[in-house]
Design a protein around this motif. Structure first.
Motif, mmCIF file in Angstrom:
data_model
loop_
_atom_site.group_PDB
_atom_site.id
_atom_site.type_symbol
_atom_site.label_atom_id
_atom_site.label_comp_id
_atom_site.label_asym_id
_atom_site.label_seq_id
_atom_site.Cartn_x
_atom_site.Cartn_y
_atom_site.Cartn_z
ATOM 1 N N GLY A 165 0.800 -1.227 0.000
ATOM 2 C CA GLY A 165 0.000 0.000 0.000
ATOM 3 C C GLY A 165 0.827 1.269 0.000
ATOM 4 N N TYR A 166 2.148 1.168 -0.156
ATOM 5 C CA TYR A 166 2.960 2.399 -0.149
ATOM 6 C C TYR A 166 2.699 3.223 -1.404
ATOM 7 N N ASP A 167 2.842 4.560 -1.277
ATOM 8 C CA ASP A 167 2.655 5.410 -2.450
ATOM 9 C C ASP A 167 3.940 6.129 -2.844
ATOM 10 N N LEU A 168 4.988 5.960 -2.023
ATOM 11 C CA LEU A 168 6.260 6.615 -2.338
ATOM 12 C C LEU A 168 7.400 5.777 -1.774
ATOM 13 N N ALA A 169 8.432 5.555 -2.571
ATOM 14 C CA ALA A 169 9.635 4.869 -2.080
ATOM 15 C C ALA A 169 10.802 5.842 -2.192
ATOM 16 N N ILE A 170 11.530 6.003 -1.088
ATOM 17 C CA ILE A 170 12.635 6.974 -1.031
ATOM 18 C C ILE A 170 13.888 6.228 -0.603
ATOM 19 N N THR A 171 14.977 6.451 -1.324
ATOM 20 C CA THR A 171 16.209 5.746 -0.957
ATOM 21 C C THR A 171 17.231 6.706 -0.361
ATOM 22 N N ARG A 172 17.817 6.242 0.731
ATOM 23 C CA ARG A 172 18.883 6.977 1.426
ATOM 24 C C ARG A 172 20.155 6.156 1.225
#
Ligand code: FAD
Length: 417
Positions: free
Chosen positions: A346-353
Motif C-alpha cells: 500500500g505504499y505510495d512513495l519509495a525513497i532511498t537513502r
C-alpha cells in the motif's frame, strides 16, 4: 489447582520452544509439555538456507536451546510425536503415539509448510527425489548429495529462500537458474529499485534469473527424477536438482479440526487467544491483529514467533500485554545483509537513502507521508532507528529521509515526540 494445571504447547519450532520456557519464566507452576513432530530438539530455521546449507555450521550449533534449558525450566519435551487432534470438550489432546495429554491451556505453534509445486508432469503423490523443498534439517540432508560443484540447480521462486539458496549455491560452484513468475524478484515485498538491486547482485554472481517465467510442464527421466522444466515460452531448462521456494501454507488443520476459527491462519486476538479462550496460537500459523497497521496479518518471521510466544506466556500467567510490534525480518545473500522493518503493502512513495551502487542503502516506503516500512541493505547500525521511525506513525518530510547530512537519529527522535 495451580499445580495440576497443564500448559501444552503444540509444535516445537521457534514459537513453541520459546513459549514453553517463557510460560515457566512468567511464573507458571504447573506442568508444561512441549510436543513436536520433528525428531530432534528445536532448532533455528534461518540457517537452513544460509550457513547450514553452506556447510559452515553444525547441527549442534543450530539448536535453539540445549536439553538442559528445558530440564531446568521443567518443560517436558516430547519430540517425534504429533498431536493428532484436540478434544476440546474433554480438554485433552490425542497424540500419534496413542497417548493423551490433558491441558488447561494450549498453545498452538504449528508453523507452516512449503507450498507444494503443482505442474503438468508431476504426480503430487510421488515427489521426484531431486525435487526439494526447504523447511527442515531433513530437507537440507535430502539436497546434500546433489548440492555439489558443477551441478545444475534450478530454483523455482525468487523469494528470500530461493535467493538465499542461489547465493549459497553459487559460492559452492553450482550452476544456478532462478525462475520467477512475477516480472521481478521479491515482487510481493520490495520496491522495484530494491528488486533491481537484488537482481543485479545475483546476475553479477552468475545466477541466471528469468522473471515472468511460468512453468508449462516438467519432464521426468526413467528413474522418475526431474530431467527438465519447460517454461511458458517453450524454453527447456535441464536440471540435476530443483528447489521449489514458492511460499508456505500455515498448518491450521489441527485447529480447524477442533472447530477453531481459521482464515489464512488461526484467528487470534491481541493476546494470541483463538476463538476458544483456552487455546492460543502463535507464530507462522497465527492470524493476528496488528494495531500499527490497523489490520490482521499473518507473518512468517522469527522475531514474530518469539514476540507472540512471550505475549502468550504473559497472558497465561495473568499478566496480559497486547501485541503491538513492528514486524521485522532479515535475509543474508552473499555479502549483503538485508533487514526489513514494517510492511510495505500500500505504499505510495519509495525513497532511498544512500547508494545501491555502494551496496549500502535504506529504502523507505511511505503512505500518506508516513513511513510504513523500510529495507536496510548493509545498514545494521541504522536499523534500530528505522524500526522506531516505522513504529512512530508520524509524517516525515521525504526529502529529509533521503538527505544523509540529516541523521536518522534526529529524525527518529523528532518522530518519537
Ligand atoms: P516452525 O518453526 O515451522 O515450527 C513449527 C513446528 O511445529 C514444526 O517443527 C512442525 O513440524 C511442528 N508441528 C506442526 N504441527 C504439529 C503437530 N500437530 N504436532 C506436533 N508438531 C507439529 N525468518 C526470519 O525472520 N529470518 C530469516 O532469515 C528466515 N530464514 C528462513 C529460512 C528458511 C529456509 C526457512 C524455512 C524459514 C526462514 N524464516 C526466517 C522463517 C522462520 O523460520 C519462521 O517464521 C519460523 O520458523 C516460525 O516459527 P514457528 O514456531 O511459528 O514455526
Amino acid at each position: 489447582s495451580a499445580d495440576t494445571a497443564a500448559v501444552v504447547v503444540v509444535g516445537a519450532g521457534h514459537a513453541g520452544a520459546e513459549a514453553a520456557t517463557a510460560v515457566r519464566q512468567a511464573g507458571h507452576v504447573g506442568r508444561i509439555v512441549l510436543v513436536g513432530d520433528e525428531p530432534r530438539l528445536p532448532y533455528h530455521r534461518p540457517p537452513l538456507s544460509k550457513a547450514y546449507l553452506a556447510g559452515t555450521t553444525t547441527l549442534e550449533a543450530l539448536l535453539l536451546k540445549q536439553q538442559t534449558v528445558y530440564d531446568k525450566a521443567e518443560v517436558e519435551l516430547r519430540t517425534g510425536v504429533k498431536v493428532e487432534r484436540i478434544e476440546r470438550e474433554n480438554k485433552r489432546m490425542v497424540l500419534s503415539d496413542r497417548t493423551t495429554l490433558a491441558y488447561s491451556r494450549a498453545i498452538l505453534a504449528t508453523g507452516s509448510r512449503p507450498r507444494p509445486l503443482l505442474a503438468v508432469g508431476l504426480d503430487a503423490g510421488n515427489i521426484p527425489s531431486n525435487l526439494c523443498y526447504l523447511r527442515t534439517t531433513d530437507d537440507v540432508e535430502r539436497m546434500r548429495g546433489r548440492f555439489v560443484e558443477g551441478a545444475r540447480l534450478l530454483i523455482i521462486g525468487a523469494g528470500y529462500i530461493g535467493l538465499e539458496v542461489a547465493a549459497v549455491a553459487r559460492k559452492a560452484g553450482l550452476h544456478v537458474t532462478v525462475l520467477e513468475a512475477q516480472p521481478r524478484v521479491l515482487a510481493r515485498v520490495a520496491a522495484p529499485s530494491v528488486s533491481a538491486f537484488f537482481e543485479s547482485l545475483h546476475r553479477e554472481a552468475g545466477v541466471d534469473i528469468r522473471v515472468g517465467a511460468n512453468i508449462e510442464s516438467i519432464t521426468l527421466n526413467a528413474a522418475g527424477d526431474v530431467e527438465a522444466v519447460i517454461t511458458n515460452d517453450g524454453t527447456q531448462i535441464e536440471a540435476d536438482l530443483v528447489l521449489a521456494g514458492i511460499g508456505v501454507i500455515p498448518n491450521v488443520e489441527l485447529a480447524s479440526g477442533a472447530g477453531l476459527v481459521v482464515d489464512n491462519g488461526i484467528v487470534v486476538n491481541q493476546f494470541t487467544q483463538s476463538s476458544d479462550p483456552d487455546i492460543l496460537a502463535i507464530g507462522d500459523c497465527s492470524n493476528h491483529p496488528n494495531p500499527i497497521y490497523g489490520r490482521r496479518i499473518r507473518l512468517e518471521s522469527v522475531p514474530n514467533a518469539l514476540e507472540q510466544a512471550r505475549i502468550a506466556a504473559a497472558f497465561i500467567c495473568g499478566k496480559p500485554q497486547a501485541y503491538a510490534s513492528v514486524p521485522w525480518f532479515w535475509s543474508d545473500q552473499y555479502d549483503v545483509k538485508l533487514q526489513m522493518a514494517g510492511l510495505s503493502q500500500g505504499y505510495d512513495l519509495a525513497i532511498t537513502r544512500g547508494s545501491p551502487a555502494s551496496k549500502s542503502f535504506t529504502t523507505f516506503y511511505l503512505q500518506n507521508g508516513i513511513v510504513i516500512s523500510a529495507d536496510c541493505v548493509n545498514r545494521a547500525p541504522e536499523f534500530m532507528l528505522v524500526k522506531k521511525l516505522v513504529a512512530s506513525r508520524r509524517p516525515i518530510d521525504p526529502a529529509l529521509l533521503a538527505d544523509e547530512s540529516v541523521t536518522l537519529k534526529s529524525l527518529a527522535e523528532a518522530a518519537a515526540v
